[in-house]
Design an enzyme around this catalytic site. Structure first.
Site, PDB file in Angstrom:
ATOM      1  CD  GLU A 149      -0.539   3.879  -5.647  1.00 20.78           C
ATOM      2  OE1 GLU A 149       0.515   4.431  -6.035  1.00 20.78           O
ATOM      3  OE2 GLU A 149      -0.558   2.881  -4.904  1.00 20.78           O
ATOM      4  CD  GLU A 165      -1.835  -1.017  -6.284  1.00 25.02           C
ATOM      5  OE1 GLU A 165      -0.769  -0.946  -5.625  1.00 25.02           O
ATOM      6  OE2 GLU A 165      -2.040  -0.368  -7.323  1.00 25.02           O
TER       7      GLU A 165
END
Length: 431
Positions: free
Chosen positions: A214, A334
């Site tokens: 991320e 995810e």
């Protein structure tokens, strides 16, 4: 002389019968061992993953905690149990951390200094994954502070008096920190597994490398700083390891370089994070794109039905980008639905997962770029301390367990992998 010839033939005949019996009894073991030692690397063919020339659509999960639990004898068994459970569900890829920078059970104690005990724990994780026919997506550093992350690198540089800035974003532009990270990459990629004897860069058990979890660089909303870092680090990785696939680790937000896609973002703030899904994923050394799905954290005051509509639009937009802009697979690495929502009901999580699985299944049937999903996240019993608002402990009687098995069977049917012995046995139980 004839009786003598018959007498000498009896031991030979007995040996042949014995050999045939041993072969038939242990044939599956021999064949399975051969598969395990000769599995091919996952490659990319346009917008599809392929293994040995056959399409692969991923149904997998996240267990970030593998290396940490493999360090200690008393918790190491949980890694094997989780891999065995995932394999029984037909799951093919697990995403996990291959980093722990500073702090407790650190792999990298300080720049270039590694704890061999923790490295052996990672060796064990890879060897156990191989044993259970599960491939690993290994993440290389965290944008967040958990397990060190980019802030630990910045702190190291600051402590040694070579840091240009105390800002966490200096991880992306400070030459000293870039050197730290490259030294870590070299040590990891060339590591010879103490269990298997195979260097990581030569082990097909590793599905791919994920550059960073991320990434965000809010100090440069243009995205130039992050893009320059991605280009440099991916080129460096490929110079050492050209066998494995590589992805960035993006959440999937669109930035200023994709003005027509900005309305797909959940709100305005994601366009100001210094990332851009299309631009970052288009880097020449990136083999596939990665996307996360967390409407609980991205929106305020949305109903559950509104979240479902967003999820479909979000996924379809990225799959379309994979087809038209990137011409690469898109893996949803995810996703989850929080159980802390005020209106949360267990049945909502099942609908949320099914919606995501359906989009990928339809994409797979049409040979589009939606290449699979990785659930965030799976645990075993007794691991409540490592759980979060998205965690699932899989049980055979649980609806979520059955839903994930169903997806394994559906994707196996699309690719023909369902005809393989293990998956055929799993899917036959459902009828």
């Amino acid at each position: 002389m004839v009786p003598a010839r018959n007498g000498s033939a009896i031991p030979v005949l007995g040996f042949l019968i014995c050999a045939a019996f041993i072969y038939l009894s242990f044939r599956d073991l021999f064949l399975n061992h051969k598969w395990r030692t000769e599995i091919g690397f996952v490659k990319r063919n346009g917008t599809q993953f392929v293994v040995d020339g056959k399409a692969l659509y991923v149904n997998g999960w996240n267990s970030y905690w593998f290396m940490d639990h493999a360090v200690n004898e008393h918790s190491r068994y949980l890694v094997s149990e989780m891999l065995e459970t995932g394999a029984k569900m037909g799951l093919t890829v697990c995403r996990t951390w291959a980093f722990n920078d500073g702090g407790y059970n650190a792999l990298q104690i300080s720049p270039g200094r590694f704890d061999e005990r923790v490295f052996k724990a990672l060796d064990h994780v890879i060897a156990e994954a191989k044993k259970h026919d599960v491939r690993l997506l290994l993440c290389l550093v965290n944008n967040l502070q958990a397990y060190g992350g980019k802030s630990q690198y910045v702190q190291w540089a600051w402590q040694e008096g070579v840091g240009l800035s105390s800002s966490n974003d200096s991880f992306f532009f400070d030459p000293s920190i870039r050197k730290y990270f490259k030294n870590y990459l070299t040590a990891l990629l060339t590591r010879k597994n103490s269990v298997t004897g195979i260097e990581y860069r030569n082990d097909p058990t590793i599905f791919a490398w994920e550059l960073i979890n991320e990434p965000r660089c809010t100090s440069d909303v243009s995205g130039d700083t992050l893009q320059d870092w991605i280009d440099e680090m991916t080129g460096f990785i490929k110079s050492i390891d050209d066998k494995h696939l590589l992805t960035v680790g993006l959440e999937g937000f669109y930035g200023p370089n994709s003005p027509k896609r900005l309305t797909v973002n959940p709100e305005q703030w994601p366009s100001e994070l210094g990332t851009d899904f299309v631009r970052n994923s288009n880097s020449s050394n990136i083999d596939f794109a990665s996307v996360h799905i967390y409407p609980d954290h991205w929106f305020h005051n949305q109903t559950f039905e509104e979240k479902l509509k967003f999820v479909v639009k979000w996924m379809q937009s990225h799959i379309e980008d994979g087809m038209k802009e990137l011409k690469k697979p898109v893996l949803f690495t995810e996703f989850g639905l929080s159980n802390l929502n005020k209106d949360y009901e267990p049945s909502q999580r099942e609908r949320f997962y099914r919606t995501i699985f359906d989009v990928v299944y339809k994409s797979a049937k049409r040979r589009k770029a939606g290449a699979g999903t990785l659930v965030w996240q799976l645990f075993m019993e007794g691991m409540e301390g490592f759980n979060d608002e998205f965690g699932i402990v899989p049980h055979e009687q649980d609806p979520m367990y059955r839903l994930m098995v169903e997806q394994s069977c559906r994707l196996g049917r699309v690719t023909g992998h369902r005809e393989e012995r293990k998956l055929r046995k799993l899917c036959s139980k459902r009828h």
